[in-house]
Design a protein around this motif. Structure first.
Motif, short mmCIF file in Angstrom:
data_model
loop_
_atom_site.label_atom_id
_atom_site.label_comp_id
_atom_site.label_asym_id
_atom_site.label_seq_id
_atom_site.Cartn_x
_atom_site.Cartn_y
_atom_site.Cartn_z
N ARG A 166 0.80 -1.22 0.00
CA ARG A 166 0.00 0.00 0.00
C ARG A 166 0.84 1.27 0.00
NH1 ARG A 166 -4.94 1.50 4.18
NH2 ARG A 166 -5.57 3.40 3.15
N TYR A 167 1.88 1.29 0.78
CA TYR A 167 2.62 2.53 0.97
C TYR A 167 4.00 2.55 0.33
CZ TYR A 167 -0.95 3.23 4.49
OH TYR A 167 -2.15 3.37 5.13
N GLY A 168 4.47 1.40 -0.15
CA GLY A 168 5.83 1.35 -0.66
C GLY A 168 6.80 1.00 0.46
N ARG A 169 7.82 0.24 0.12
CA ARG A 169 8.75 -0.24 1.14
C ARG A 169 9.71 0.86 1.58
NH1 ARG A 169 13.04 -5.22 0.33
NH2 ARG A 169 14.23 -4.89 2.24
N ALA A 170 10.02 0.85 2.86
CA ALA A 170 11.02 1.78 3.38
C ALA A 170 12.35 1.04 3.46
CB ALA A 170 10.61 2.28 4.77
N TYR A 171 13.37 1.56 2.82
CA TYR A 171 14.67 0.89 2.78
C TYR A 171 15.57 1.46 3.86
CZ TYR A 171 12.98 -0.67 -1.72
OH TYR A 171 12.21 -1.25 -2.71
N GLU A 172 16.08 0.56 4.72
CA GLU A 172 16.98 1.00 5.77
C GLU A 172 18.38 1.13 5.18
OE1 GLU A 172 16.93 -0.82 9.84
OE2 GLU A 172 18.99 -1.33 9.30
N PRO A 173 19.00 2.29 5.29
CA PRO A 173 20.32 2.52 4.68
C PRO A 173 21.45 1.93 5.52
CG PRO A 173 19.59 4.50 5.79
CD PRO A 173 18.47 3.51 5.92
N SER A 174 21.46 0.60 5.65
CA SER A 174 22.49 -0.05 6.44
C SER A 174 22.82 -1.40 5.83
CB SER A 174 22.03 -0.24 7.89
OG SER A 174 21.03 -1.23 7.97
N ILE A 175 23.94 -1.96 6.24
CA ILE A 175 24.33 -3.29 5.74
C ILE A 175 23.34 -4.33 6.22
CG2 ILE A 175 26.14 -5.05 5.81
CD1 ILE A 175 28.17 -2.74 6.13
N LEU A 176 22.98 -4.29 7.51
CA LEU A 176 22.01 -5.25 8.04
C LEU A 176 20.65 -5.10 7.36
CD1 LEU A 176 22.77 -5.23 11.89
CD2 LEU A 176 23.52 -6.87 10.17
N GLY A 177 20.27 -3.85 7.07
CA GLY A 177 19.00 -3.62 6.42
C GLY A 177 18.97 -4.14 4.99
N THR A 178 20.15 -4.29 4.39
CA THR A 178 20.25 -4.82 3.04
C THR A 178 20.36 -6.35 3.04
OG1 THR A 178 21.32 -2.79 2.30
CG2 THR A 178 21.60 -4.72 0.89
N VAL A 179 21.10 -6.87 4.00
CA VAL A 179 21.32 -8.31 4.08
C VAL A 179 20.08 -9.05 4.55
CG1 VAL A 179 22.63 -10.10 5.30
CG2 VAL A 179 23.80 -8.08 4.40
N TYR A 180 19.34 -8.44 5.49
CA TYR A 180 18.16 -9.10 6.05
C TYR A 180 16.88 -8.42 5.55
CZ TYR A 180 21.52 -11.34 9.12
OH TYR A 180 22.57 -12.07 9.60
N PRO A 181 15.79 -9.19 5.45
CA PRO A 181 14.52 -8.61 4.97
C PRO A 181 13.99 -7.56 5.94
CG PRO A 181 14.19 -10.85 5.78
CD PRO A 181 15.67 -10.63 5.74
N SER A 182 13.10 -6.70 5.44
CA SER A 182 12.63 -5.56 6.22
C SER A 182 11.90 -5.98 7.49
CB SER A 182 11.70 -4.70 5.36
OG SER A 182 10.60 -5.46 4.90
N TYR A 183 11.32 -7.18 7.50
CA TYR A 183 10.55 -7.62 8.67
C TYR A 183 11.42 -8.34 9.71
CZ TYR A 183 10.77 -11.93 5.92
OH TYR A 183 11.21 -13.00 5.17
N TYR A 184 12.73 -8.46 9.46
CA TYR A 184 13.59 -9.25 10.34
C TYR A 184 13.70 -8.62 11.72
CZ TYR A 184 17.52 -12.31 11.55
OH TYR A 184 18.33 -13.25 12.15
N PHE A 185 13.78 -7.28 11.76
CA PHE A 185 13.89 -6.58 13.05
C PHE A 185 12.59 -5.84 13.35
CE2 PHE A 185 18.24 -6.45 11.16
CZ PHE A 185 18.84 -7.34 12.03
N PHE A 186 12.18 -5.90 14.62
CA PHE A 186 10.99 -5.19 15.09
C PHE A 186 11.47 -3.89 15.71
CE2 PHE A 186 6.89 -5.70 17.82
CZ PHE A 186 6.24 -4.78 17.01
#
Length: 484
Positions: A420-440
């Motif tokens: 609905r809103y478009g994905r928010a990309y975390e500008p970090s190595i962990l945010g790229t290596v792991y899917p967006s839902y990995y961390f709460f």
């Protein structure tokens, strides 16, 4: 557009013939517009001209008030408290009503409440108050705070002091066909205007990201060429990079397509989807080239590795710094055992971050080990937040059905709302290596809990709220609030 103008002209002629000698309604812009954006969510450069040019039937002062509350707050009580403290002129001389000639539009974007309040000479029926609030809700649900506020105020202008011959009852009984034509034309025009505004905003977002990526393209390729494939993190980032040029070419094609669109084309919903696809593609590349640069600098311990390491710590530090604000909110169960566990983890983690950075600087640990520790810490925080979510759900829900609604909203907040809103990309190595839902994260927790409370309130049959709470005393001004 020409067809719509002709249709509207025909409608006007029919209305003139019907009304005959009926007195013409006044069309007056607001006598004053006061904006108290305490939540900091409104674009006043857009809001003020739109409201100042809105026509009311009678001279009306418009006040807009926003603040960041919680889902459990009574917005009516908050608006009255604010008026008594900051704007006593909004209240009648006897202190019991809202001042004559006044229309207040109130918004709580965090607690997700919207309210409308009027002086006695401007009040409308409860059904019309609900109509005004509903006019803004679709936009507010999409976090379009400025456009939603404008839509609500414009609907209020249509209903406040509405002449009898423009009332819904009269028009429904006398001119059903005319209403359909007018509403259809108005809806068509509003949708096209709103779509055009959204398209231009998305186009600007895409252009900014695309320009950054294009300017750094050669540097990105150089950074990628020296990332060690032997690293678990480096190899995963390189996998993302292998499609980088193809995705850049796709973004270029999208850029060419959207820049070929005319202003009229930007008013069409399918083209808004196209422009949004361009903006999302460019934004993802803009984040990825920064991550490639950070991965190269950190894993190879280049000159800029301290800044790259700080970029990796930023999301976790933000969560740690936001915990107290989360736990101090009403109904956040800040005195619970799970809250204590979160506070203890926060204090311990702040010391850990300093120690890891020091060990990384003196070579006691490798960059890969530092990233592993950061991943484990963020995973632990996610588990603690899930435990605390169970605590607040158990405290708020009255039965298992309500608890189920709240858990579903919490899970949706963690998973994200890409569709609905478009994905928010975390500008970090962990945010790229792991899917967006990995961390709460803490923001996801807040969003999920607010939505869950709203879902439960709706399930309990909670509609409009008209009372002013325990602090309102005998105040009985016309107004109400509701959730969105």
């Amino acid at each position: 557009m020409g067809i719509m103008r002709k249709a509207l002209a025909v409608v006007v002629v029919l209305l003139i013939g019907l009304l005959g000698g009926a007195a013409a309604a006044l069309a007056v812009t607001p006598t004053a517009v006061v904006v108290e954006d305490r939540a900091g969510v409104l674009d006043q450069k857009t809001l003020l001209p739109a409201v100042e040019s809105t026509d009311f039937y009678q001279p009306t002062k418009v006040a807009v008030y926003t603040y960041n509350g919680t889902a459990a707050d009574n917005l009516n009580e908050e608006v009255l408290r604010f008026a008594r403290a900051e704007h006593p002129e909004w209240i009648s001389p006897d202190g019991q009503k809202w001042a004559d000639g006044l229309f207040i539009f109130a918004l709580d974007p965090v607690g997700r409440h919207v309210g409308t309040y009027m002086g006695e000479d401007r009040k409308v029926s409860p059904e019309q108050r609900e109509d005004i609030q509903n006019a803004s809700k679709e936009l507010l649900r999409d976090a379009q705070w400025t456009d939603g506020t404008i839509a609500g105020i414009r609907r209020g202008a249509e209903l406040i002091n509405q002449p009898w011959y423009r009332s819904t009852a009269f028009l429904v009984t006398a001119w059903t066909a005319v209403i359909a034509a007018v509403c259809g034309a108005a809806a068509w025009l509003i949708v096209r205007w709103r779509t055009r505004v959204s398209s231009r905003e998305e186009l600007a977002r895409g252009d900014a990201s695309y320009a950054n990526v294009s300017m750094d393209l050669q540097v990105t390729e150089l950074n990628a060429s020296t990332i060690p494939e032997s690293s678990r993190y480096g190899s995963t980032v390189l996998e993302k990079h292998r499609t980088f040029l193809n995705r850049y070419n796709t973004a270029t094609e999208l850029s060419n397509q959207v820049h070929a669109l005319s202003s009229r084309d930007l008013s069409r919903r399918p083209n808004l989807k196209l422009v949004r696809s361009y903006a999302d593609a460019a934004a993802e590349l803009d984040v990825l080239d920064d991550v490639i640069a950070d991965t190269n600098a950190l894993l190879n311990r280049g000159a800029s590795w301290p800044a790259a390491w700080d970029h990796q710590l930023a999301p976790f530090r933000s969560d740690l710094n936001s915990l107290e604000e989360l736990l101090s909110q009403r109904r956040a169960e800040g005195a619970s055992a799970t809250a204590a566990a979160l506070r203890s983890f926060r204090d311990e983690s702040r010391s850990d971050l300093e120690r890891w950075s020091s060990e990384l600087a003196d070579g006691s640990i490798t960059p890969e080990t530092a990233l592993d520790r950061l991943r484990d810490a963020r995973t632990h925080l996610s588990e603690l937040l899930k435990d605390h979510a169970d605590t607040v759900i158990d405290a708020y829900a009255r039965n298992e059905k309500e608890a189920g609604l709240m858990r579903k909203d919490m899970e949706s907040a963690q998973a994200g709302t890409k569709a609905r809103y478009g994905r928010a990309y975390e500008p970090s190595i962990l945010g790229t290596v792991y899917p967006s839902y990995y961390f709460f994260s803490v923001p996801s927790f807040n969003s999920g809990f607010s939505t869950g409370v709203s879902s439960v309130s709706s399930a309990r049959g909670g509609g409009a709220t008209t009372g002013y709470g325990s602090s309102g005393g005998s105040f009985s001004g016309s107004g109400s609030s509701s959730s969105f």
